[in-house]
Design a protein around this motif. Structure first.
Motif, PDB file in Angstrom:
ATOM      1  N   ASN A  75       0.815  -1.208   0.000  1.00 53.59           N
ATOM      2  CA  ASN A  75       0.000   0.000   0.000  1.00 53.59           C
ATOM      3  C   ASN A  75       0.855   1.267   0.000  1.00 53.59           C
ATOM      4  O   ASN A  75       0.500   2.257  -0.618  1.00 53.59           O
ATOM      5  N   ARG A  76       1.980   1.233   0.704  1.00 53.81           N
ATOM      6  CA  ARG A  76       2.848   2.411   0.784  1.00 53.81           C
ATOM      7  C   ARG A  76       3.857   2.486  -0.354  1.00 53.81           C
ATOM      8  O   ARG A  76       4.332   3.561  -0.691  1.00 53.81           O
ATOM      9  N   HIS A  77       4.228   1.343  -0.909  1.00 55.21           N
ATOM     10  CA  HIS A  77       5.221   1.261  -1.986  1.00 55.21           C
ATOM     11  C   HIS A  77       4.640   0.400  -3.107  1.00 55.21           C
ATOM     12  O   HIS A  77       5.002  -0.766  -3.227  1.00 55.21           O
ATOM     13  N   PRO A  78       3.757   0.954  -3.908  1.00 53.00           N
ATOM     14  CA  PRO A  78       3.116   0.142  -4.936  1.00 53.00           C
ATOM     15  C   PRO A  78       4.152  -0.530  -5.840  1.00 53.00           C
ATOM     16  O   PRO A  78       5.149   0.074  -6.228  1.00 53.00           O
ATOM     17  N   ASP A  99      21.445  -1.595 -16.688  1.00 51.90           N
ATOM     18  CA  ASP A  99      20.864  -0.569 -15.816  1.00 51.90           C
ATOM     19  C   ASP A  99      19.385  -0.877 -15.533  1.00 51.90           C
ATOM     20  O   ASP A  99      18.930  -0.778 -14.389  1.00 51.90           O
ATOM     21  N   VAL A 100      18.634  -1.273 -16.553  1.00 45.88           N
ATOM     22  CA  VAL A 100      17.218  -1.594 -16.387  1.00 45.88           C
ATOM     23  C   VAL A 100      17.054  -2.842 -15.526  1.00 45.88           C
ATOM     24  O   VAL A 100      16.235  -2.872 -14.595  1.00 45.88           O
ATOM     25  N   ILE A 101      17.849  -3.869 -15.807  1.00 46.03           N
ATOM     26  CA  ILE A 101      17.750  -5.132 -15.058  1.00 46.03           C
ATOM     27  C   ILE A 101      18.072  -4.898 -13.580  1.00 46.03           C
ATOM     28  O   ILE A 101      17.357  -5.376 -12.700  1.00 46.03           O
ATOM     29  N   ILE A 102      19.129  -4.164 -13.310  1.00 45.38           N
ATOM     30  CA  ILE A 102      19.517  -3.887 -11.922  1.00 45.38           C
ATOM     31  C   ILE A 102      18.418  -3.107 -11.205  1.00 45.38           C
ATOM     32  O   ILE A 102      18.047  -3.434 -10.077  1.00 45.38           O
ATOM     33  N   GLU A 103      17.871  -2.106 -11.855  1.00 43.73           N
ATOM     34  CA  GLU A 103      16.819  -1.290 -11.233  1.00 43.73           C
ATOM     35  C   GLU A 103      15.596  -2.135 -10.905  1.00 43.73           C
ATOM     36  O   GLU A 103      15.017  -2.019  -9.830  1.00 43.73           O
ATOM     37  N   GLN A 104      15.208  -3.015 -11.813  1.00 42.81           N
ATOM     38  CA  GLN A 104      14.040  -3.857 -11.584  1.00 42.81           C
ATOM     39  C   GLN A 104      14.275  -4.867 -10.462  1.00 42.81           C
ATOM     40  O   GLN A 104      13.421  -5.062  -9.610  1.00 42.81           O
ATOM     41  N   HIS A 105      15.446  -5.482 -10.451  1.00 44.48           N
ATOM     42  CA  HIS A 105      15.750  -6.449  -9.394  1.00 44.48           C
ATOM     43  C   HIS A 105      15.901  -5.761  -8.043  1.00 44.48           C
ATOM     44  O   HIS A 105      15.571  -6.343  -7.009  1.00 44.48           O
ATOM     45  N   GLN A 106      16.366  -4.542  -8.050  1.00 41.91           N
ATOM     46  CA  GLN A 106      16.511  -3.786  -6.800  1.00 41.91           C
ATOM     47  C   GLN A 106      15.148  -3.583  -6.151  1.00 41.91           C
ATOM     48  O   GLN A 106      15.021  -3.622  -4.928  1.00 41.91           O
ATOM     49  N   GLN A 107      14.115  -3.408  -6.958  1.00 40.72           N
ATOM     50  CA  GLN A 107      12.755  -3.253  -6.439  1.00 40.72           C
ATOM     51  C   GLN A 107      12.325  -4.518  -5.701  1.00 40.72           C
ATOM     52  O   GLN A 107      11.755  -4.437  -4.603  1.00 40.72           O
ATOM     53  N   VAL A 108      12.626  -5.676  -6.267  1.00 39.03           N
ATOM     54  CA  VAL A 108      12.274  -6.951  -5.626  1.00 39.03           C
ATOM     55  C   VAL A 108      13.091  -7.130  -4.346  1.00 39.03           C
ATOM     56  O   VAL A 108      12.559  -7.533  -3.305  1.00 39.03           O
ATOM     57  N   GLU A 110      14.392  -4.823  -2.396  1.00 42.07           N
ATOM     58  CA  GLU A 110      13.892  -3.911  -1.360  1.00 42.07           C
ATOM     59  C   GLU A 110      12.586  -4.406  -0.765  1.00 42.07           C
ATOM     60  O   GLU A 110      12.359  -4.288   0.448  1.00 42.07           O
ATOM     61  N   LEU A 111      11.735  -4.979  -1.581  1.00 39.31           N
ATOM     62  CA  LEU A 111      10.492  -5.555  -1.089  1.00 39.31           C
ATOM     63  C   LEU A 111      10.793  -6.663  -0.087  1.00 39.31           C
ATOM     64  O   LEU A 111      10.283  -6.656   1.036  1.00 39.31           O
ATOM     65  N   TYR A 112      11.649  -7.598  -0.454  1.00 39.68           N
ATOM     66  CA  TYR A 112      11.992  -8.707   0.447  1.00 39.68           C
ATOM     67  C   TYR A 112      12.708  -8.215   1.702  1.00 39.68           C
ATOM     68  O   TYR A 112      12.458  -8.716   2.791  1.00 39.68           O
ATOM     69  N   ARG A 113      13.588  -7.246   1.542  1.00 38.40           N
ATOM     70  CA  ARG A 113      14.315  -6.714   2.704  1.00 38.40           C
ATOM     71  C   ARG A 113      13.341  -6.110   3.705  1.00 38.40           C
ATOM     72  O   ARG A 113      13.430  -6.352   4.910  1.00 38.40           O
ATOM     73  N   TYR A 114      12.409  -5.303   3.214  1.00 38.22           N
ATOM     74  CA  TYR A 114      11.438  -4.674   4.103  1.00 38.22           C
ATOM     75  C   TYR A 114      10.554  -5.722   4.775  1.00 38.22           C
ATOM     76  O   TYR A 114      10.349  -5.681   5.984  1.00 38.22           O
ATOM     77  N   LEU A 115      10.028  -6.647   3.982  1.00 39.78           N
ATOM     78  CA  LEU A 115       9.143  -7.667   4.550  1.00 39.78           C
ATOM     79  C   LEU A 115       9.867  -8.531   5.576  1.00 39.78           C
ATOM     80  O   LEU A 115       9.294  -8.883   6.607  1.00 39.78           O
ATOM     81  N   ALA A 116      11.125  -8.853   5.315  1.00 40.92           N
ATOM     82  CA  ALA A 116      11.905  -9.653   6.279  1.00 40.92           C
ATOM     83  C   ALA A 116      12.106  -8.882   7.578  1.00 40.92           C
ATOM     84  O   ALA A 116      12.055  -9.462   8.669  1.00 40.92           O
ATOM     85  N   SER A 117      12.316  -7.573   7.477  1.00 42.24           N
ATOM     86  CA  SER A 117      12.532  -6.768   8.687  1.00 42.24           C
ATOM     87  C   SER A 117      11.267  -6.645   9.526  1.00 42.24           C
ATOM     88  O   SER A 117      11.338  -6.381  10.717  1.00 42.24           O
ATOM     89  N   LEU A 128      11.536 -15.265   3.863  1.00 39.08           N
ATOM     90  CA  LEU A 128      11.902 -13.976   3.277  1.00 39.08           C
ATOM     91  C   LEU A 128      13.411 -13.777   3.229  1.00 39.08           C
ATOM     92  O   LEU A 128      13.943 -13.246   2.247  1.00 39.08           O
ATOM     93  N   ASN A 129      14.114 -14.192   4.273  1.00 43.31           N
ATOM     94  CA  ASN A 129      15.572 -14.083   4.255  1.00 43.31           C
ATOM     95  C   ASN A 129      16.188 -14.973   3.181  1.00 43.31           C
ATOM     96  O   ASN A 129      17.164 -14.581   2.536  1.00 43.31           O
ATOM     97  N   SER A 130      15.605 -16.147   2.962  1.00 38.93           N
ATOM     98  CA  SER A 130      16.083 -17.029   1.897  1.00 38.93           C
ATOM     99  C   SER A 130      15.858 -16.397   0.528  1.00 38.93           C
ATOM    100  O   SER A 130      16.734 -16.425  -0.337  1.00 38.93           O
ATOM    101  N   LEU A 131      14.683 -15.821   0.334  1.00 40.18           N
ATOM    102  CA  LEU A 131      14.383 -15.162  -0.932  1.00 40.18           C
ATOM    103  C   LEU A 131      15.255 -13.925  -1.145  1.00 40.18           C
ATOM    104  O   LEU A 131      15.736 -13.679  -2.259  1.00 40.18           O
ATOM    105  N   LEU A 132      15.467 -13.173  -0.093  1.00 36.37           N
ATOM    106  CA  LEU A 132      16.328 -11.996  -0.167  1.00 36.37           C
ATOM    107  C   LEU A 132      17.746 -12.407  -0.554  1.00 36.37           C
ATOM    108  O   LEU A 132      18.349 -11.825  -1.461  1.00 36.37           O
ATOM    109  N   SER A 133      18.260 -13.426   0.092  1.00 35.62           N
ATOM    110  CA  SER A 133      19.591 -13.921  -0.210  1.00 35.62           C
ATOM    111  C   SER A 133      19.677 -14.405  -1.659  1.00 35.62           C
ATOM    112  O   SER A 133      20.644 -14.106  -2.377  1.00 35.62           O
ATOM    113  N   LEU A 134      18.676 -15.133  -2.099  1.00 37.19           N
ATOM    114  CA  LEU A 134      18.634 -15.613  -3.480  1.00 37.19           C
ATOM    115  C   LEU A 134      18.696 -14.448  -4.460  1.00 37.19           C
ATOM    116  O   LEU A 134      19.530 -14.433  -5.371  1.00 37.19           O
ATOM    117  N   GLU A 135      17.826 -13.471  -4.285  1.00 36.26           N
ATOM    118  CA  GLU A 135      17.785 -12.333  -5.209  1.00 36.26           C
ATOM    119  C   GLU A 135      19.092 -11.535  -5.194  1.00 36.26           C
ATOM    120  O   GLU A 135      19.577 -11.119  -6.243  1.00 36.26           O
TER     121      GLU A 135
END
Length: 152
Positions: A75-78, A99-108, A110-117, A128-135
């Protein structure tokens, strides 16, 4: 797609990698730069593999973790669906593609990092930590591979 639970996040991530793979593949033969074509083909296969790995998490994840609510972040970060094929990779050079690939993966990431926290359930935190590590590791691998393409 309405994202409310971690299962929805995994499904979205799987679709993200699948769509990106298809877009990269679609543009690979249309790019005039040989280095960019090779990179697009490699990245397409890489994204397909990531889709399969995330699909495995989606199928084998613990039910209590997959049912964890996470709509607050969304809701806060669509999460915006990438528009890669609106600006085709066929028109970008190897550096611009990365540049495009990095930017898109960075979005994923950040999503996992926030959700894990914010995860309170140990199984959700572990997932979530496993997925974050994978990405994160896959992003490093992609960057290393792109550096090799630059050396060609």
């Amino acid at each position: 797609m309405q994202i409310e639970t971690l299962k929805d996040v995994l499904h979205w991530t799987k679709e993200f990698h699948q769509h990106l793979s298809q877009c990269l593949f679609h543009c690979a033969n249309k790019n005039l730069d040989e280095r960019a074509r090779m990179m697009l083909t490699y990245l397409s296969e890489h994204e397909k593999t990531l889709k399969d790995v995330v699909s495995g998490f989606e199928k084998s994840g613990e039910a209590s973790a997959l049912k964890t609510w996470c709509y607050e972040y969304v809701n806060r970060h669509p999460i915006t669906r990438h528009a890669h094929c609106d600006t085709p990779f066929a028109e970008l050079n190897a550096s611009q593609i990365m540049d495009v690939i990095i930017e898109q993966h960075q979005q994923v990431i950040e999503l996992y990092r926030y959700l894990a926290s914010r995860a309170e359930i140990p199984s959700a935190m572990e997932l979530l930590n496993s997925l974050l590590s994978l990405e994160e590791h896959e992003m490093m691998r992609i960057v290393q591979s792109s550096n090799r393409f630059s050396d060609l």
